[in-house]
Design a protein around this motif. Structure first.
Motif: not given
Length: 389
Positions: A57, A176, A224, A243, A248, A251, A279, A283
């Motif tokens: 990621q 992010t 996820t 998730t 996402r 966020q 986040r 998260d």
């Protein structure tokens, strides 16, 4: 002297953590090898990286930098990377100090007190920086936060191209970092377009080749992770085991919205903290290295957003988000603490009265082309051109 003390503090934490560090470095090591490997071997490298390995990621810039350590044996490469990442933590403290000194230039700010704020906030920042840099070895977070600190420095100088470039590099290192994009709005309005074009161009240059060359790369966006019992997400009533598909995007949207409100309210120095808050609020996981982004946010808020001698928020964040991991055994209670910190710090940044110049006058950063005389006993010896920040 404050930098000498912070360097010693960093070395101490590095020595304690490094022998047991590198928990996640293998992700960066593998990605660094695959991105330089190209389509040779199993065909899962090069532009196929994200399509074949959605669990990676991190951004392409992180893998390109991680690949620079490929020539070294595993343990040596990890140790060198950890040392470099630790050094970047000290550079961030210097950048924060210089950004604050330039931002307050000509306002009568006592720069000796500013150095003391950097020292006190830095003592809280370093343990969390070592957590992300050494214990976990998350080069992607390290680079994203480092480039964000450079973007803040560019904002205070009114440099639109550099602001856009560094924010793009932050997102190219860790997606992010998108939540920090409202920093662009802290520039004078006539510089927005230039900053946006630099930012969008460099983001496209880094990411488009993967999505055009290997369309299945979009699978990485659907990766996820488990929804941990100690997450603030659980307190919001989200009981999904992994998730949720909306998480996402939510966020990113929340971080961007809070950052825009902060700039509109004249509190652009709180953008990073609010983005990090979004986040950890939404998260599903609760890794301690997440707190490093919060500590960068509190550092910037404590030294740029306020003028108090004691940077309370840096220490509140350290104790609430990191200290609670060791002293609060109940998962649900830790989730409530995370939720409480996000709520209180967000309300404080956006609405608590701040001293000094009026809020509206601080909404936009302005380039300063001449050194203005400073009032106070210490200021004339501590201007940005000769500061030891």
């Amino acid at each position: 002297m404050h930098l000498v003390l912070l360097a010693a503090w960093t070395i101490l934490w590095f020595a304690v953590v490094e022998p047991h560090g590198g928990f996640s470095w293998h992700y960066l090591r593998d990605g660094g090898q695959l991105i330089y490997q190209g389509t040779s071997g199993g065909g899962d490298g090069g532009l196929n990286l994200y399509a074949q390995h959605p669990e990676l990621q991190m951004g392409p810039v992180s893998f390109l930098v991680a690949g620079l350590f490929n020539p070294f044996p595993g343990a040596d490469g990890q140790a060198l990377a950890a040392a470099l990442m630790s050094l970047l933590g000290l550079v961030i403290l210097v950048l924060a100090g210089r950004s604050a000194a330039w931002h307050f230039l000509g306002t009568g700010t006592n720069h000796q007190r500013l150095r003391q704020r950097v020292l006190i906030a830095g003592l809280a920042f370093i343990p969390m920086w070592i957590e992300v840099a050494v214990r976990f070895g998350h080069l992607d977070d390290v680079l994203a936060l480092f480039f964000t600190a450079l973007a803040v420095r560019a904002v205070t100088r009114g440099n639109a191209a550099a602001t856009g470039l560094f924010l793009a590099l932050a997102m190219d290192s860790k997606p992010t970092a998108l939540a920090f994009l409202p920093l662009l709005l802290a520039l004078p309005r006539h510089q927005w377009l230039r900053a946006v074009l630099w930012c969008a161009g460099l983001v496209a240059l880094a990411w488009l080749p993967f999505f055009v060359g290997a369309p299945h790369s979009f699978a990485a966006a659907q990766f996820t992770i488990p929804n941990q019992p100690a997450s603030a997400l659980r307190w919001l009533g989200v009981g999904d085991p992994e998730t949720p598909p909306w998480d996402r995007p939510a966020q990113a949207a929340l971080g961007l919205a809070l950052g825009c409100v902060a700039v509109w309210r004249g509190r652009w120095a709180g953008v990073v903290l609010l983005g990090a808050n979004a986040r950890i609020l939404l998260d599903p996981s609760v890794y301690t290295y997440y707190t490093a982004s919060v500590l960068l946010g509190t550092l910037l808020w404590d030294v740029i957003g306020q003028r108090r001698l004691v940077p309370w928020w840096s220490w509140i964040a350290l104790l609430a988000l990191y200290g609670s991991v060791f002293v609060v055994p109940d998962d649900s209670a830790r989730g409530l603490i995370r939720l409480g910190f996000v709520a209180v710090s967000t309300v404080y940044v956006l609405f608590w009265p701040i001293g000094g110049r009026s809020e509206r006058s601080r909404t936009r950063a302005r380039p300063r082309r001449s050194v203005l005389p400073l009032s106070g006993q210490d200021e004339t010896a501590a201007r940005p051109s000769g500061s030891t920040m």
